[in-house]
Design an enzyme around this catalytic site. Structure first.
Site, PDB file in Angstrom:
ATOM      1  N   HIS A   1     -34.943  -6.713  28.747  1.00  0.00           N
ATOM      2  CA  HIS A   1     -33.746  -5.733  28.735  1.00  0.00           C
ATOM      3  C   HIS A   1     -34.513  -4.363  28.381  1.00  0.00           C
ATOM      4  CE1 HIS A   1     -33.012  -5.720  24.320  1.00  0.00           C
ATOM      5  NE2 HIS A   1     -32.981  -6.913  24.470  1.00  0.00           N
TER       6      HIS A   1
ATOM      7  N   ASP B   1     -32.531  -1.703  27.324  1.00  0.00           N
ATOM      8  CA  ASP B   1     -31.698  -1.037  26.334  1.00  0.00           C
ATOM      9  C   ASP B   1     -32.077  -1.326  24.965  1.00  0.00           C
ATOM     10  OD1 ASP B   1     -30.425  -3.643  27.094  1.00  0.00           O
ATOM     11  OD2 ASP B   1     -28.624  -3.117  25.990  1.00  0.00           O
TER      12      ASP B   1
ATOM     13  N   ASP C   1     -37.770  -5.507  20.103  1.00  0.00           N
ATOM     14  CA  ASP C   1     -36.609  -5.635  20.979  1.00  0.00           C
ATOM     15  C   ASP C   1     -36.364  -4.699  22.003  1.00  0.00           C
ATOM     16  OD1 ASP C   1     -34.435  -7.100  21.755  1.00  0.00           O
ATOM     17  OD2 ASP C   1     -33.177  -6.985  19.912  1.00  0.00           O
TER      18      ASP C   1
ATOM     19  N   GLU D   1     -27.966  -5.141  27.777  1.00  0.00           N
ATOM     20  CA  GLU D   1     -28.085  -6.622  26.979  1.00  0.00           C
ATOM     21  C   GLU D   1     -27.498  -6.755  25.658  1.00  0.00           C
ATOM     22  OE1 GLU D   1     -29.784 -10.038  24.689  1.00  0.00           O
ATOM     23  OE2 GLU D   1     -29.990  -7.862  24.215  1.00  0.00           O
ATOM     24  N   GLU D   2     -27.795  -5.443  25.073  1.00  0.00           N
ATOM     25  CA  GLU D   2     -27.148  -5.600  23.728  1.00  0.00           C
ATOM     26  C   GLU D   2     -25.697  -5.622  23.474  1.00  0.00           C
ATOM     27  OE1 GLU D   2     -29.107  -6.388  21.225  1.00  0.00           O
ATOM     28  OE2 GLU D   2     -31.274  -5.750  21.664  1.00  0.00           O
TER      29      GLU D   2
ATOM     30  N   GLU E   1     -37.629 -11.985  24.769  1.00  0.00           N
ATOM     31  CA  GLU E   1     -37.216 -11.627  23.353  1.00  0.00           C
ATOM     32  C   GLU E   1     -38.335 -11.819  22.351  1.00  0.00           C
ATOM     33  OE1 GLU E   1     -34.415 -10.127  22.600  1.00  0.00           O
ATOM     34  OE2 GLU E   1     -33.073  -9.912  24.557  1.00  0.00           O
TER      35      GLU E   1
HETATM   36 ZN   LIG Z   1     -33.232  -8.205  22.807  1.00  0.00          ZN
END
Ligand SMILES: [Zn+2]
Length: 391
Positions: free
Chosen positions: A74, A76, A106, A138-139, A166
């Site tokens: 991801h 974001d 992350d 995603e977050e 991740e």
């Molecule tokens: Zn993540």
């Protein structure tokens, strides 16, 4: 075509510099990646959101129309507001072998490694294609990857395997919990607090619902249990509450959210049915005796499926082979892996950086984690070139 070649750390510096906090646009970062891939002769497919303020990106290296290995991440990051950072979170800073910046762990570190590996993937004659699958939002509930998965299935080919990068410190994760978020609104009737019987106190009703949720929480703690997870049971937490108007008014509204982190196999619909039944049976009749317009609205605001790869997983076998490991782990945080698995891909979670640093102030990734990830991707390229079976 011979495009530019950068180290993962150089690319990470560029990626960190784009403030892609989930509530902001990620288009500048996506344009950077699109441009980088174009310099290597790769065309990107973008899947924008409804407002055209964000986009996911998909590209593929190797034979077209063949289901390959998707590298998924991801774009974001979580907000830095309220955190105290030692240096600008959007400027990569190196201290003691660590690279600091929002998203380093992350999970822009993984994205940087994947992009740095592109020239290597391109110069190999891949028998199994490698797809790049980069999402947004995603977050805030794995929102962007859902239309992206649908679009990939419609226009391209469902990946045979998906590696979700991740931060796992490059260990192989084959299971995670699935978060479900409920939003509850209690509507009562306002009255002067001296004339309480004329009103329906929304906060008091919410209190009864919270007690029932506490009972469910206690039951979940006992069963089912899976010792691989920490904690080894599904958790239930009330995470937000808001209600009331003034000290002398019977409150007309109370709203709250609760969150369940379900183990794979936990029937979350049973939790949903139970809290609804409690509301309908215990709370609503009493409320309606005073005010017909009163009521309780309960709805699932967001749900991410839990992930359990299973012992026959091809993606887990490949990840173990490439990582030179024979050990898998289960984690309590959620990823997009469950969604990919639901869509028919074999999925696994492995990526550089430590989840302990994710979302925190002074987030960092150790430089050697980038090196370990690059070695993993190098072995992936060699494997995809041979096209050998996983086992
Ligand atoms: Zn993540």
């Amino acid at each position: 075509m011979n495009g530019p070649s950068y180290s993962a750390a150089e690319l990470l510096a560029r990626l960190v510099h784009f403030d892609t906090t989930s509530h902001k646009s990620n288009l500048a970062l996506v344009a950077f990646i699109e441009d980088y891939l174009a310099q290597h002769g790769l065309a990107s497919q973008l899947v924008p959101n409804a407002e055209a303020s964000k986009a996911s990106l998909y590209t593929s290296i190797g034979p077209p129309g063949v289901p390959g290995v998707a590298l998924s991440g991801h774009t974001d990051v979580v907000p830095v507001e309220g955190q105290t950072w030692s240096s600008d979170p959007f400027v990569l800073a190196e201290r003691d072998g660590r690279l600091y910046g929002r998203g380093t762990a992350d999970m822009k570190g993984f994205l940087a490694c994947v992009l740095a590996a592109v020239p290597d993937f391109l110069q190999r004659k891949l028998a199994v294609p490698i797809h790049l699958v980069f999402s947004y939002d995603e977050e805030v509930g794995c929102l962007g990857v859902r239309p992206l998965i649908a679009e990939i299935r419609r226009r391209f080919v469902t990946p045979r395997m998906v590696v979700v990068g991740e931060p796992t410190s490059m260990s192989v994760v084959d299971a995670h919990k699935g978060p479900v978020r409920w939003h509850v609104e209690v509507k009562g009737r306002a009255a002067h607090s001296s004339m309480a019987p004329l009103g329906v106190n929304a906060i008091s009703v919410a209190g009864k619902l919270l007690q029932e949720l506490s009972r469910i929480e206690r039951e979940l703690k006992v069963a089912p249990r899976a010792e691989r997870f920490d904690p080894p049971y599904a958790t239930l937490q009330v995470t937000r509450i808001d209600g009331g108007t003034a000290t002398n008014i019977v409150p007309v509204y109370c709203r709250f959210d609760f969150d369940v982190r379900a183990l794979p196999g936990v029937d979350v619909t049973a939790i949903d049915r139970r809290i609804r039944a409690f509301a309908e049976r215990v709370c609503v009749p009493e409320m309606r005796r005073v005010a017909l317009e009163s009521g309780i609205d309960i709805h699932v605001a967001n749900q991410v499926p839990p992930f359990a790869a299973g012992s026959a997983s091809e993606a887990v076998a490949l990840a173990l082979h490439l990582a030179g490991s024979n050990e898998t782990h289960a984690v309590s945080y959620a990823t997009e892996a469950g969604l990919f698995q639901e869509a028919g891909s074999s999925a696994v979670v492995i990526g550089p950086g430590d989840i302990a640093q994710a979302h925190s102030a002074d987030e960092f990734i150790a430089k050697d984690q980038l090196g370990t990830c690059m070695a993993f991707l190098d072995r992936l390229g060699a494997w995809a070139e041979r096209g050998a079976p996983v086992r």
